[in-house]
Design a protein around this motif. Structure first.
Motif, PDB file in Angstrom:
ATOM      1  N   ASP A   1      41.925 -12.020  -0.233  1.00  0.00           N
ATOM      2  CA  ASP A   1      43.149 -12.095  -0.234  1.00  0.00           C
ATOM      3  C   ASP A   1      43.683 -11.992  -1.953  1.00  0.00           C
ATOM      4  O   ASP A   1      43.855 -13.070  -2.786  1.00  0.00           O
ATOM      5  CB  ASP A   1      43.687 -13.686  -0.053  1.00  0.00           C
ATOM      6  N   LEU A   2      43.493 -10.605  -2.405  1.00  0.00           N
ATOM      7  CA  LEU A   2      44.039 -10.224  -3.803  1.00  0.00           C
ATOM      8  C   LEU A   2      45.296  -9.384  -3.213  1.00  0.00           C
ATOM      9  O   LEU A   2      45.245  -8.711  -2.545  1.00  0.00           O
ATOM     10  CB  LEU A   2      42.880  -9.479  -4.457  1.00  0.00           C
ATOM     11  N   LEU A   3      45.844  -9.294  -4.643  1.00  0.00           N
ATOM     12  CA  LEU A   3      47.088  -8.232  -4.195  1.00  0.00           C
ATOM     13  C   LEU A   3      46.877  -6.893  -4.875  1.00  0.00           C
ATOM     14  O   LEU A   3      47.806  -6.341  -5.692  1.00  0.00           O
ATOM     15  CB  LEU A   3      48.270  -9.036  -5.169  1.00  0.00           C
ATOM     16  N   LEU A   4      45.811  -6.384  -4.448  1.00  0.00           N
ATOM     17  CA  LEU A   4      45.389  -5.054  -4.952  1.00  0.00           C
ATOM     18  C   LEU A   4      46.360  -4.011  -4.643  1.00  0.00           C
ATOM     19  O   LEU A   4      46.761  -4.248  -3.267  1.00  0.00           O
ATOM     20  CB  LEU A   4      43.922  -4.575  -4.449  1.00  0.00           C
ATOM     21  N   PRO A   5      46.752  -3.039  -5.443  1.00  0.00           N
ATOM     22  CA  PRO A   5      47.747  -2.087  -5.116  1.00  0.00           C
ATOM     23  C   PRO A   5      47.469  -1.367  -3.783  1.00  0.00           C
ATOM     24  O   PRO A   5      48.481  -1.213  -3.007  1.00  0.00           O
ATOM     25  CB  PRO A   5      47.650  -1.147  -6.166  1.00  0.00           C
ATOM     26  N   GLU A   6      46.319  -0.935  -3.542  1.00  0.00           N
ATOM     27  CA  GLU A   6      45.992  -0.007  -2.081  1.00  0.00           C
ATOM     28  C   GLU A   6      46.420  -1.204  -0.887  1.00  0.00           C
ATOM     29  O   GLU A   6      46.838  -0.670   0.088  1.00  0.00           O
ATOM     30  CB  GLU A   6      44.859   0.337  -2.127  1.00  0.00           C
ATOM     31  N   GLU A   7      45.992  -2.498  -1.232  1.00  0.00           N
ATOM     32  CA  GLU A   7      46.346  -3.396  -0.005  1.00  0.00           C
ATOM     33  C   GLU A   7      47.498  -3.456   0.216  1.00  0.00           C
ATOM     34  O   GLU A   7      48.292  -3.542   1.319  1.00  0.00           O
ATOM     35  CB  GLU A   7      45.474  -4.822  -0.499  1.00  0.00           C
TER      36      GLU A   7
END
Ligand code: BT5
Length: 330
Positions: free
Chosen positions: A66-72
């Protein structure tokens, strides 16, 4: 192939195949050795991806972090301007500060800065914004509208409507807008908006739209001074909410309202603002510097100003600025 690209390709393969993918197959498709795959998988694990590995079967992606990583965030986003470029930080002083630097350096319109945590998150007029790690959406959007500086408050108006729509759509929570820049649930603040700009006399260079949204913060983790006035979506909903899905919807709604503003002007957006507003037709108390005014909020103007009928019957206009508003008779 560059490491970052390879990491993404491996992730793509694992994401597509819901079951195990053998190391041999990954190696064949991407042309890398098994030990290289192992290294990338471990890197992904460190980022929070839950990947099971079984000898002979290979690797399986069980859980994405549950991270706001750009590719996600970009995955399935489907916008044309906002979020095409996402700049991500585990921790930063303030996403608004970073976004301002990017604006200064000429970054493209629609750039989104996101951080898991902010060390010096800012509110208006030097106030602080509590931004604990991994529990909220702390973001800033770089906009370059061709408007005069006087029109900048409209960005706050449209953002309030957009974020309200996104929260309602994703969670069903009955969130409302409190003039000028807060979103409220059950009388408590869940979100604050901070619009800043760089401008000449008659034109805007860029606008930084900052949004701070309390998503999964347990009540006891708020600083003592906001315990009574703040809440999070998780507290209201009674369960955790996916920050990724919510952030995606916020970006989509922001784009939708930003484009609508450019095409149709602010009037149709103000209509929705009025519908979501918690202050219109209610008693309000407004503090402007050291003066306090009591009355009934009547309407909002295109400039963002609030029209209030004061106790003595006179009508007064309050422009967005150094004002704070409380429910009336308080
Ligand atoms: C705001 O200011 O509500 C605007 C907040 C904007 C924050 C975003 S996060 C991403 C971007 N980067 C930044 O550095 N800022 C933006 P204001 O209306 O001045 O409210 C600030 C007041 O809200 C504080 O004085 C506290 O009383 C209270 N407060 C602080 N943190 C809070 C939180 N997490 N939730 C609710 N209330 C909070």
């Amino acid at each position: 192939m560059e490491g970052k690209v390879m990491r993404e390709k491996i992730l793509q393969l694992l994401r597509k195949e819901k079951d195990y993918v053998s190391g041999e197959e990954i190696g064949r498709i991407l042309g890398i050795s098994r030990s290289a795959i192992w290294k990338y998988v471990n890197g992904l694990r460190e980022e929070g991806y839950n990947i099971t590995s079984v000898p002979r079967l290979g690797y399986r992606l069980d859980d994405i972090p549950d991270l706001l990583l750009p590719e996600e965030v970009k995955d399935g986003l489907n916008t044309t301007l906002l979020g095409k470029n996402i700049v991500y930080f585990k921790e930063i002083d303030s996403t608004n500060n970073k976004c301002k630097n990017l604006g200064q350096m000429g970054s493209e319109e629609g750039t989104v800065v996101v951080a898991e945590a902010q060390k010096s998150g800012r509110g208006r007029i030097g106030r602080y914004w509590n931004s604990p790690s991994g529990m909220g959406i702390w973001m800033s959007v770089l906009l370059r509208p061709q408007i005069s500086p006087m029109e900048a408050p409209k960005v706050t108006l449209l953002a309030a409507v957009a974020v309200t729509s996104a929260i309602r759509k994703c969670t069903g929570i009955d969130v409302g807008i409190k003039w000028p820049n807060d979103l409220m649930v059950e009388g408590k603040k869940v979100c604050g908006i901070l619009t800043e700009m760089s401008a000449e006399m008659d034109s805007v260079n860029y606008i930084v739209l900052g949004i701070g949204l309390n998503v999964n913060i347990p009540l006891h983790q708020f600083p003592a001074e906001v315990q009574e006035t703040a809440t999070s979506l998780m507290e209201v909903k009674g369960g955790k909410i996916s920050r990724k899905l919510l952030l995606q919807e916020i970006i989509r709604q922001l784009e939708k309202y930003y484009f609508r503003w450019q095409k149709e002007g602010i009037a149709p957006i103000l209509k929705e603002w009025r519908r979501y507003s918690m202050v219109l037709n209610s008693p309000v108390s407004i503090i402007e510097r050291d003066q306090r005014w009591e009355g009934i909020a009547l309407d909002i103007l295109e400039s963002g100003a609030l029209i209030v009928k004061l106790m003595d019957g006179t009508i007064r206009e309050f422009s967005v600025g150094e004002v704070s508003l409380r429910p009336g008779n308080g």
